[in-house]
Design a protein around this motif. Sequence first.
Motif, mmCIF file in Angstrom:
data_model
loop_
_atom_site.group_PDB
_atom_site.id
_atom_site.type_symbol
_atom_site.label_atom_id
_atom_site.label_comp_id
_atom_site.label_asym_id
_atom_site.label_seq_id
_atom_site.Cartn_x
_atom_site.Cartn_y
_atom_site.Cartn_z
ATOM 1 N N LEU A 31 0.870 -1.116 -0.068
ATOM 2 C CA LEU A 31 -0.095 -0.019 0.081
ATOM 3 C C LEU A 31 0.889 1.293 0.192
ATOM 4 O O LEU A 31 0.424 2.402 -0.448
ATOM 5 C CB LEU A 31 -1.008 -0.024 1.044
ATOM 6 C CG LEU A 31 -1.807 -1.233 1.236
ATOM 7 C CD1 LEU A 31 -2.640 -1.116 2.716
ATOM 8 C CD2 LEU A 31 -2.891 -1.156 0.054
ATOM 9 N N ARG A 32 2.028 1.126 0.431
ATOM 10 C CA ARG A 32 2.887 2.352 0.753
ATOM 11 C C ARG A 32 3.183 3.099 -0.544
ATOM 12 O O ARG A 32 2.911 4.448 -0.702
ATOM 13 C CB ARG A 32 4.335 1.713 1.231
ATOM 14 C CG ARG A 32 5.135 3.076 1.435
ATOM 15 C CD ARG A 32 6.630 2.788 2.050
ATOM 16 N NE ARG A 32 7.172 2.497 0.504
ATOM 17 C CZ ARG A 32 8.153 1.363 0.258
ATOM 18 N NH1 ARG A 32 8.140 0.416 1.282
ATOM 19 N NH2 ARG A 32 8.636 1.232 -0.815
ATOM 20 N N ASP A 33 3.590 2.539 -1.533
ATOM 21 C CA ASP A 33 4.062 3.399 -2.867
ATOM 22 C C ASP A 33 3.987 2.335 -3.842
ATOM 23 O O ASP A 33 4.790 1.516 -4.051
ATOM 24 C CB ASP A 33 5.101 3.822 -2.717
ATOM 25 C CG ASP A 33 5.747 4.948 -3.613
ATOM 26 O OD1 ASP A 33 4.892 5.165 -4.684
ATOM 27 O OD2 ASP A 33 6.620 5.413 -3.816
ATOM 28 N N PRO A 34 2.840 2.503 -4.855
ATOM 29 C CA PRO A 34 2.865 1.556 -5.962
ATOM 30 C C PRO A 34 4.056 1.995 -6.929
ATOM 31 O O PRO A 34 4.297 0.789 -7.597
ATOM 32 C CB PRO A 34 1.630 1.845 -6.589
ATOM 33 C CG PRO A 34 1.015 3.070 -6.180
ATOM 34 C CD PRO A 34 1.602 3.306 -4.869
ATOM 35 N N ILE A 35 4.882 2.871 -6.681
ATOM 36 C CA ILE A 35 5.767 3.303 -7.363
ATOM 37 C C ILE A 35 7.078 2.210 -7.159
ATOM 38 O O ILE A 35 8.185 2.021 -7.935
ATOM 39 C CB ILE A 35 6.201 4.706 -7.499
ATOM 40 C CG1 ILE A 35 5.246 5.539 -8.190
ATOM 41 C CG2 ILE A 35 7.676 4.831 -8.138
ATOM 42 C CD1 ILE A 35 5.346 6.861 -8.350
ATOM 43 N N ALA A 36 7.245 1.697 -5.803
ATOM 44 C CA ALA A 36 8.384 1.098 -5.370
ATOM 45 C C ALA A 36 8.372 -0.159 -5.953
ATOM 46 O O ALA A 36 9.517 -0.476 -6.569
ATOM 47 C CB ALA A 36 8.044 0.685 -3.730
ATOM 48 N N ALA A 37 7.465 -0.894 -6.330
ATOM 49 C CA ALA A 37 7.463 -2.092 -7.125
ATOM 50 C C ALA A 37 7.661 -1.835 -8.548
ATOM 51 O O ALA A 37 8.597 -2.907 -9.267
ATOM 52 C CB ALA A 37 6.006 -2.955 -7.004
ATOM 53 N N ALA A 124 -2.319 -0.716 -9.797
ATOM 54 C CA ALA A 124 -1.893 -0.544 -8.207
ATOM 55 C C ALA A 124 -3.036 0.225 -7.431
ATOM 56 O O ALA A 124 -3.465 0.041 -6.365
ATOM 57 C CB ALA A 124 -0.650 -0.237 -8.034
ATOM 58 N N MET A 125 -3.434 1.423 -8.150
ATOM 59 C CA MET A 125 -4.277 2.395 -7.459
ATOM 60 C C MET A 125 -5.705 1.792 -7.321
ATOM 61 O O MET A 125 -6.453 2.122 -6.505
ATOM 62 C CB MET A 125 -4.124 3.540 -8.088
ATOM 63 C CG MET A 125 -2.873 4.534 -8.089
ATOM 64 S SD MET A 125 -2.524 4.654 -6.211
ATOM 65 C CE MET A 125 -3.360 5.833 -5.762
ATOM 66 N N GLY A 126 -5.975 1.206 -8.374
ATOM 67 C CA GLY A 126 -7.292 0.401 -8.310
ATOM 68 C C GLY A 126 -7.554 -0.614 -7.266
ATOM 69 O O GLY A 126 -8.434 -0.505 -6.513
ATOM 70 N N GLN A 127 -6.322 -1.350 -6.958
ATOM 71 C CA GLN A 127 -6.372 -2.214 -5.880
ATOM 72 C C GLN A 127 -6.494 -1.617 -4.607
ATOM 73 O O GLN A 127 -7.279 -1.876 -3.656
ATOM 74 C CB GLN A 127 -5.180 -3.088 -5.995
ATOM 75 C CG GLN A 127 -5.140 -4.173 -7.243
ATOM 76 C CD GLN A 127 -3.793 -4.829 -7.030
ATOM 77 O OE1 GLN A 127 -2.782 -4.672 -6.611
ATOM 78 N NE2 GLN A 127 -3.676 -5.611 -8.120
ATOM 79 N N PHE A 128 -5.818 -0.491 -4.607
ATOM 80 C CA PHE A 128 -5.749 0.425 -3.373
ATOM 81 C C PHE A 128 -7.204 0.984 -2.981
ATOM 82 O O PHE A 128 -7.608 0.761 -1.853
ATOM 83 C CB PHE A 128 -4.743 1.475 -3.454
ATOM 84 C CG PHE A 128 -4.429 2.250 -2.151
ATOM 85 C CD1 PHE A 128 -3.704 1.937 -0.952
ATOM 86 C CD2 PHE A 128 -5.074 3.719 -2.310
ATOM 87 C CE1 PHE A 128 -3.494 2.636 -0.126
ATOM 88 C CE2 PHE A 128 -4.855 4.533 -1.190
ATOM 89 C CZ PHE A 128 -4.048 4.065 -0.037
ATOM 90 N N LEU A 129 -7.985 1.471 -4.040
ATOM 91 C CA LEU A 129 -9.056 2.094 -3.774
ATOM 92 C C LEU A 129 -10.142 1.224 -3.750
ATOM 93 O O LEU A 129 -11.204 1.406 -3.008
ATOM 94 C CB LEU A 129 -9.481 3.032 -5.136
ATOM 95 C CG LEU A 129 -8.505 4.417 -5.302
ATOM 96 C CD1 LEU A 129 -8.913 5.231 -6.631
ATOM 97 C CD2 LEU A 129 -9.053 5.238 -4.062
ATOM 98 N N GLY A 130 -10.085 -0.056 -4.236
ATOM 99 C CA GLY A 130 -10.844 -1.174 -3.955
ATOM 100 C C GLY A 130 -11.290 -1.558 -2.666
ATOM 101 O O GLY A 130 -12.106 -2.350 -2.317
ATOM 102 N N LEU A 131 -9.997 -1.261 -1.893
ATOM 103 C CA LEU A 131 -10.249 -1.552 -0.226
ATOM 104 C C LEU A 131 -11.572 -0.653 0.338
ATOM 105 O O LEU A 131 -11.748 -0.805 1.374
ATOM 106 C CB LEU A 131 -9.022 -1.385 0.442
ATOM 107 C CG LEU A 131 -7.733 -2.311 0.052
ATOM 108 C CD1 LEU A 131 -6.413 -1.695 0.488
ATOM 109 C CD2 LEU A 131 -8.139 -3.716 0.335
ATOM 110 N N LEU A 132 -11.865 0.291 -0.475
ATOM 111 C CA LEU A 132 -12.889 1.315 0.169
ATOM 112 C C LEU A 132 -14.168 1.082 -0.642
ATOM 113 O O LEU A 132 -13.901 0.763 -1.812
ATOM 114 C CB LEU A 132 -12.401 2.827 -0.015
ATOM 115 C CG LEU A 132 -11.098 3.186 0.681
ATOM 116 C CD1 LEU A 132 -10.764 4.525 0.247
ATOM 117 C CD2 LEU A 132 -11.349 3.097 2.237
ATOM 118 N N ASP A 133 -15.335 1.114 -0.136
ATOM 119 C CA ASP A 133 -16.635 1.124 -0.538
ATOM 120 C C ASP A 133 -16.814 2.442 -1.346
ATOM 121 O O ASP A 133 -15.941 3.480 -1.169
ATOM 122 C CB ASP A 133 -17.651 0.743 0.268
ATOM 123 C CG ASP A 133 -18.006 2.032 1.267
ATOM 124 O OD1 ASP A 133 -17.722 3.190 1.022
ATOM 125 O OD2 ASP A 133 -18.492 1.336 2.409
ATOM 126 N N GLY A 134 -17.529 2.621 -2.480
ATOM 127 C CA GLY A 134 -17.907 3.709 -3.090
ATOM 128 C C GLY A 134 -18.202 4.880 -2.369
ATOM 129 O O GLY A 134 -17.727 6.012 -2.722
#
Length: 167
Positions: A31-37, A124-134
């Motif tokens: 979650l930290r930074d999708p740029i790291a990977a 990566a951001m889609g996965q991150f935001l997918g942790l939240l509901d709409g």
Amino acid sequence: MSRNIPKQEELAGDVAQLQQLLHALGRRRSLRDPIAATCEDFQFTPPQVHSLLWLGLDGMLTMGELARRLGVTEKTVTGVVDRLEREGHVQRERITLDRRVVRCRLTEAGQQTYQLLKGQLDEAMGQFLGLLDGEDRKALFRILEKLVVRLESAPAEGLASAREKSA
């Protein structure tokens, strides 16, 4: 528009809570930074990836503009651009009217790399935001949009002077 900016001591608890939450997020690498990977996958340093992303997003930038976006000195950005240029991702161009001004832009290979980077970051951001509901995503966007508007309407120096006036 005059805004009543809270005093630093009034914000101390909120600052501590925000730092605690950001540190908790930072401990979770995924979650930290999708740029790291992405850096590891492409064998780029974070400043190189950020340079490619800024140039892909904003187009041609001067070395000074790119340095400001990266939060580094112009001397540091020169080294970043040197490597990206050697690898064929970036091209420097001098401005005819003022030969001191150097702009850089993505080459065709750099544009392709940008598209790959953007695709990975979008996923990566889609996965991150997918942790939240709409509803939570909408609340997050509302808050971030409010911060953007307020930061745009108050230059960095203005934030400090506005804070001093409210003291």
